[in-house]
Design an enzyme around this catalytic site. Structure first.
Site, PDB file in Angstrom:
ATOM      1  N   HIS A 152       0.555 -13.447  -8.458  1.00 29.86           N
ATOM      2  CA  HIS A 152       1.513 -12.957  -8.778  1.00 29.86           C
ATOM      3  C   HIS A 152       2.218 -13.770  -7.807  1.00 29.86           C
ATOM      4  CE1 HIS A 152       4.734 -10.149  -7.036  1.00 29.86           C
ATOM      5  NE2 HIS A 152       5.078  -9.504  -7.721  1.00 29.86           N
ATOM      6  N   LYS A 172       5.277 -17.257  -7.632  1.00 27.75           N
ATOM      7  CA  LYS A 172       5.428 -17.547  -8.113  1.00 27.75           C
ATOM      8  C   LYS A 172       6.168 -19.057  -7.670  1.00 27.75           C
ATOM      9  CE  LYS A 172       6.828 -13.098  -8.716  1.00 27.75           C
ATOM     10  NZ  LYS A 172       5.980 -12.653  -9.976  1.00 27.75           N
ATOM     11  N   ASP A 195       4.811 -33.458  -8.098  1.00 22.58           N
ATOM     12  CA  ASP A 195       4.056 -34.531  -7.623  1.00 22.58           C
ATOM     13  C   ASP A 195       3.215 -34.591  -6.270  1.00 22.58           C
ATOM     14  OD1 ASP A 195       4.527 -36.116  -9.954  1.00 22.58           O
ATOM     15  OD2 ASP A 195       6.334 -36.728  -8.769  1.00 22.58           O
TER      16      ASP A 195
END
Lengths: 221, 221
Positions: B163, B165, B170
């Site tokens: 879930h 996000k 880099d």
């Protein structure tokens, strides 16, 4: 000289960050090697100056720690657990807590009870709910208290849902996460968040104040 | 003396943060007032030392900026827009991008195309998907390229969904947010996130590497 300054800078940094461990005598001795012309008074003032400059810097910056909900078999020493961060900062808050809810379940009843307790102690709680949250369920777990303010998103054509998952503590610390206030968000999903520290997190409260003024939310109690 | 040091610390901080505006001559002049015994060589070395110590400090800290998706009528100068942050850091990445997807829609096709472009230029993309994401849809928008690695969560009893996000660029910058890769997440919901800067965000890649080793994910391509 440049190499010497690099080493000295790291020692100075260790001293400022961990004064108890490093000790002022040790750093003065090191400074004296690089700056033999300086008397003890100047050296003390330079240390005081650098400490103050560091404080000024730290005040301007929002610093962050990683927060995660991951299965217990994954050990990550460098991330803090979502539930631990929520409990710790709710406990520690003295003035205000702003918290948002998109999905809220029975599972977080103990957190809501902790918020009830804080409200009864005088902490202002602002609980912002998405439009689909069941009002009756919320009213059944929140104790009636003038300090516990509940707001619900109203239907609109210019936005869809309050999907943010944040909690702002005393306008100084803010948990920003993907974790809902549910079993999945707290225990069973893979979720990543961050706890932010600094005066700059106040902007989050400002954002919600602006949305309140614009009537994005209606007060439920 | 203490008051003088406070003022000097703020000036010094302005100088270190905005050297171009403040100017070295001005700060040396100020330092000279407080430390009249110091010669120009010592003063230069003290400035160099403080700059180095600040760099050491900054390297240890994860710093953060606020990110938000809010309706266009809400102006918040102190938060950056989710879509702007995603575009900027995908563009700027030179080595690796780790990105997670829980809900992904056609709407973010331009972002996926930008990721395709980066992969063709040699940037390693690791795209971690939740188990419910439609593989065929993803394969239809991602160009076949050995640098673009797609992983999907496998069913398990010890966790539910991916879930999170996040997007890690880099291993130095990480967007941590509530925003899904969809019209609602990017445009239409109220979403809050943060872009973190610092070596410490590497832990997020480490977390996903550990989960890969533990076979939480299967490789799709």
């Amino acid at each position: 000289m440049q190499t010497r300054l690099y080493v000295l800078a790291e020692e100075l940094n260790s001293f400022i960050r961990n004064e108890d461990i490093y000790g002022e005598d040790a750093i003065i001795k090191e400074l004296k090697k690089t700056f033999p012309n300086l008397d003890i008074n100047d050296l003390n003032n330079i240390i005081a100056l650098i400490k103050l400059q560091n404080k000024t810097f730290a005040k301007e910056v929002i610093s962050a720690e990683l927060v995660a909900t991951v299965p217990a078999l994954i050990h990550s020493k460098k991330t803090r657990r979502t539930i631990g961060v929520l409990r710790e900062y709710i406990h520690a808050s003295k003035h205000t807590i702003l918290i948002t809810g998109y999905t809220i379940s029975e599972f977080v009843k103990d957190l809501i009870q902790l918020l009830n307790k804080k409200a009864s102690e005088g902490v202002i709680i602002k609980f912002f709910l998405d439009k689909h949250v069941d009002e009756n369920f919320i009213k059944s777990i929140v104790e009636i208290n003038k300090n516990f303010k509940i707001y619900k998103l109203v239907n609109s054509k210019v936005y869809s849902n309050l999907h943010a998952k944040i909690a702002v503590f005393d306008n100084k610390h803010a948990l920003i996460s993907s974790s809902n206030l549910s079993y999945n968000g707290i225990i069973n999903n893979i979720e990543i968040g961050s706890i932010l520290h600094g005066e700059g997190v106040r902007e989050l409260e400002t954002l919600f104040e602006v949305m309140l003024e614009r009537k994005f939310f209606k007060k439920l109690n």
